[in-house]
Motif scaffolding. Structure first.
Motif, PDB file in Angstrom:
ATOM      1  N   UNK A  82     103.453  54.310  88.743  1.00 13.84           N
ATOM      2  CA  UNK A  82     103.291  55.428  89.658  1.00 13.84           C
ATOM      3  C   UNK A  82     101.939  55.381  90.347  1.00 13.84           C
ATOM      4  N   UNK A  83     101.947  55.473  91.678  1.00 16.42           N
ATOM      5  CA  UNK A  83     100.710  55.420  92.462  1.00 16.42           C
ATOM      6  C   UNK A  83     100.532  56.711  93.246  1.00 16.42           C
ATOM      7  N   UNK A  84     100.758  57.835  92.567  1.00 16.72           N
ATOM      8  CA  UNK A  84     100.395  59.120  93.122  1.00 16.72           C
ATOM      9  C   UNK A  84      98.953  59.431  92.748  1.00 16.72           C
ATOM     10  N   UNK A  85      98.579  60.693  92.838  1.00 16.88           N
ATOM     11  CA  UNK A  85      97.195  61.066  92.574  1.00 16.88           C
ATOM     12  C   UNK A  85      96.797  60.755  91.134  1.00 16.88           C
ATOM     13  N   UNK A  86      97.679  61.002  90.175  1.00 15.70           N
ATOM     14  CA  UNK A  86      97.350  60.734  88.773  1.00 15.70           C
ATOM     15  C   UNK A  86      97.150  59.244  88.534  1.00 15.70           C
ATOM     16  N   UNK A  87      98.079  58.427  88.995  1.00 21.95           N
ATOM     17  CA  UNK A  87      97.974  56.990  88.772  1.00 21.95           C
ATOM     18  C   UNK A  87      96.744  56.386  89.429  1.00 21.95           C
ATOM     19  N   UNK A  94     104.602  51.053  92.046  1.00 20.39           N
ATOM     20  CA  UNK A  94     105.125  52.233  92.737  1.00 20.39           C
ATOM     21  C   UNK A  94     106.497  51.903  93.310  1.00 20.39           C
ATOM     22  N   UNK A  95     107.504  52.690  92.930  1.00 20.72           N
ATOM     23  CA  UNK A  95     108.867  52.393  93.381  1.00 20.72           C
ATOM     24  C   UNK A  95     109.102  52.725  94.848  1.00 20.72           C
ATOM     25  N   UNK A  96     108.313  53.613  95.409  1.00 21.57           N
ATOM     26  CA  UNK A  96     108.504  54.028  96.798  1.00 21.57           C
ATOM     27  C   UNK A  96     107.911  53.016  97.778  1.00 21.57           C
ATOM     28  N   UNK A  97     108.210  53.220  99.059  1.00 19.47           N
ATOM     29  CA  UNK A  97     107.701  52.323 100.094  1.00 19.47           C
ATOM     30  C   UNK A  97     106.236  52.575 100.409  1.00 19.47           C
ATOM     31  N   UNK A  98     105.758  53.766 100.053  1.00 16.29           N
ATOM     32  CA  UNK A  98     104.379  54.108 100.366  1.00 16.29           C
ATOM     33  C   UNK A  98     103.765  54.943  99.269  1.00 16.29           C
ATOM     34  N   UNK A  99     102.492  55.220  99.420  1.00 13.02           N
ATOM     35  CA  UNK A  99     101.756  56.002  98.440  1.00 13.02           C
ATOM     36  C   UNK A  99     101.988  57.493  98.651  1.00 13.02           C
ATOM     37  N   UNK A 100     101.728  58.241  97.612  1.00  6.78           N
ATOM     38  CA  UNK A 100     101.721  59.684  97.801  1.00  6.78           C
ATOM     39  C   UNK A 100     102.413  60.477  96.724  1.00  6.78           C
ATOM     40  N   UNK A 103     102.972  40.816  81.768  1.00  4.92           N
ATOM     41  CA  UNK A 103     102.714  41.153  80.370  1.00  4.92           C
ATOM     42  C   UNK A 103     101.395  41.906  80.288  1.00  4.92           C
ATOM     43  N   UNK A 104     101.402  43.027  79.544  1.00  5.91           N
ATOM     44  CA  UNK A 104     100.263  43.935  79.564  1.00  5.91           C
ATOM     45  C   UNK A 104      99.904  44.391  78.160  1.00  5.91           C
ATOM     46  N   UNK A 105      98.606  44.636  77.987  1.00  3.98           N
ATOM     47  CA  UNK A 105      98.128  45.158  76.715  1.00  3.98           C
ATOM     48  C   UNK A 105      98.450  46.645  76.568  1.00  3.98           C
ATOM     49  N   UNK A 106      98.383  47.366  77.684  1.00  5.43           N
ATOM     50  CA  UNK A 106      98.705  48.793  77.719  1.00  5.43           C
ATOM     51  C   UNK A 106      99.697  49.047  78.848  1.00  5.43           C
ATOM     52  N   UNK A 107     100.604  49.993  78.627  1.00  3.07           N
ATOM     53  CA  UNK A 107     101.467  50.510  79.696  1.00  3.07           C
ATOM     54  C   UNK A 107     101.313  52.022  79.731  1.00  3.07           C
ATOM     55  N   UNK A 108     100.995  52.521  80.913  1.00  2.24           N
ATOM     56  CA  UNK A 108     100.742  53.951  81.093  1.00  2.24           C
ATOM     57  C   UNK A 108     101.617  54.453  82.235  1.00  2.24           C
ATOM     58  N   UNK A 109     102.336  55.507  82.003  1.00  2.00           N
ATOM     59  CA  UNK A 109     103.173  56.088  83.048  1.00  2.00           C
ATOM     60  C   UNK A 109     102.520  57.334  83.624  1.00  2.00           C
ATOM     61  N   UNK A 110     102.360  57.339  84.941  1.00  2.00           N
ATOM     62  CA  UNK A 110     101.955  58.548  85.658  1.00  2.00           C
ATOM     63  C   UNK A 110     103.090  59.034  86.540  1.00  2.00           C
ATOM     64  N   UNK A 111     104.281  58.518  86.298  1.00  2.00           N
ATOM     65  CA  UNK A 111     105.468  58.901  87.066  1.00  2.00           C
ATOM     66  C   UNK A 111     105.922  60.306  86.657  1.00  2.00           C
TER      67      UNK A 111
END
Length: 328
Positions: free
Chosen positions: A9-14, A31-37, A150-158
């Motif tokens: 998620x690339x909204x304000x929280x992410x 970010x699943x959407x075409x743009x940020x926001x 591959x990641x050490x941490x996964x964080x969801x802001x979705x």
């Protein structure tokens, strides 16, 4: 060696989380959407634009005020001082004063997110759909089961439902179950500006509609006349969430015309957007503004942790970043 962190998620929280952790880790945002926001996104066509999610935000904490300060200085964020009224069916409107500064991004709400994303690795139109644990790391897969990394941490802001789908409940102790989100419809209208009332926005009582804003009268948007955003109450939205969308749109157009006195003939365009996960429900959520399992290196944050306001997204992400900095 810096850990690799995936933020969903690339909204304000992410974006806040990514900026806070940038010195401590290698960050990739999906970010699943075409743009940020996220819910600060903006919809456009050839003639109009609508901020169809968040209409404004306040800044009540010193931390959020400090974050916004450079964006206010460079003109990305401006204070909004509208002529605001209160509407009710069969009652005369009355002026509604605001007692604290309200802000908008210019020339559209998503501009703040675009500026915040500069220098960050953001993968747009990429849906993170599944996690597979491989020893000390997480494999992140898309909806076609293709490896995203591959990641050490996964964080969801979705939003909460997507976070619940992605992060294993058994590893988070079902802590996500303490939260709930509610829907909202956004009716987007193009209206002859001469037909609109003199006020700029309205809070609405006793109606399916809870908010009306003449979006083109926000700072930086004067060149796009007649862009109107109408938001519904979560209660009405929940009841009518799966109704025929054309019928929902027409009912909301009729309600808008009745409330404002605007003739339907003055409306030249009408679109409907269904926000399934728009508002945080009033629940007795945990005091922490985030969810964290340091042993399994999973976490979640978002406005839904702290009541749903724009500032809540920032605060949740910042609190999580502080907790993570002690872990990294």
């Amino acid at each position: 060696m810096k850990p690799n962190i995936a933020i969903i998620g690339a909204g304000l929280a992410g974006l806040t989380l990514a900026r806070e952790l940038a010195e401590h880790a290698h960050i990739t945002l999906f970010e699943k959407a075409r743009g940020l926001g996220g819910r600060m996104s903006t919809r456009r066509n050839d003639t109009h634009q609508w901020d169809h999610g968040a209409q404004f935000f306040t800044a009540r904490t010193p931390a959020f005020q400090a974050m916004l300060a450079p964006f206010i200085d460079n003109g990305t964020v401006a204070e909004w001082q509208p002529n605001i009224t209160t509407l009710s069916p069969n009652k005369a409107p009355f002026k509604r004063p605001w007692f604290e500064p309200h802000y908008v991004a210019t020339p559209a709400m998503n501009r703040l997110l675009k500026d915040m994303a500069e220098g960050l690795d953001v993968r747009l139109q990429t849906r993170a759909a599944a996690l597979v644990q491989q020893q000390e790391q997480w494999q992140l897969l898309d909806e076609n089961e293709q490896l995203l990394g591959e990641y050490d941490w996964v964080i969801s802001s979705a939003p909460l439902p997507q976070t619940q789908e992605l992060l294993p409940a058994e590893l988070l102790g079902n802590r996500l179950d303490a939260y709930q989100m509610l829907p909202c419809y956004a009716l987007l209208l193009a209206v002859d500006d001469a037909a609109l009332p003199v006020w700029d926005a309205a809070s609405v009582n006793d109606s399916p509609v809870r908010w009306v804003a003449f979006n083109h009268r926000l700072p930086g948007r004067n060149h796009q006349a007649g862009a109107v955003v109408v938001h519904t109450t979560p209660e009405w939205s929940t009841t009518h969430l799966e109704d025929d969308q054309e019928q929902v749109k027409q009912q909301l157009i009729d309600t808008f015309c009745t409330l404002t006195g605007v003739s339907a003939d003055a409306i030249t365009q009408a679109q409907l957007h269904r926000w399934r996960y728009a508002l945080s429900a009033e629940v007795e959520a945990p005091e922490a503004g985030f969810v964290l399992n340091p042993h399994h290196r999973l976490a979640a944050c978002g406005d839904w942790c702290l009541g749903g306001r724009v500032e809540a997204a920032f605060t949740s992400a910042r609190q999580l970043a502080e907790a993570l900095q002690r872990q990294l």
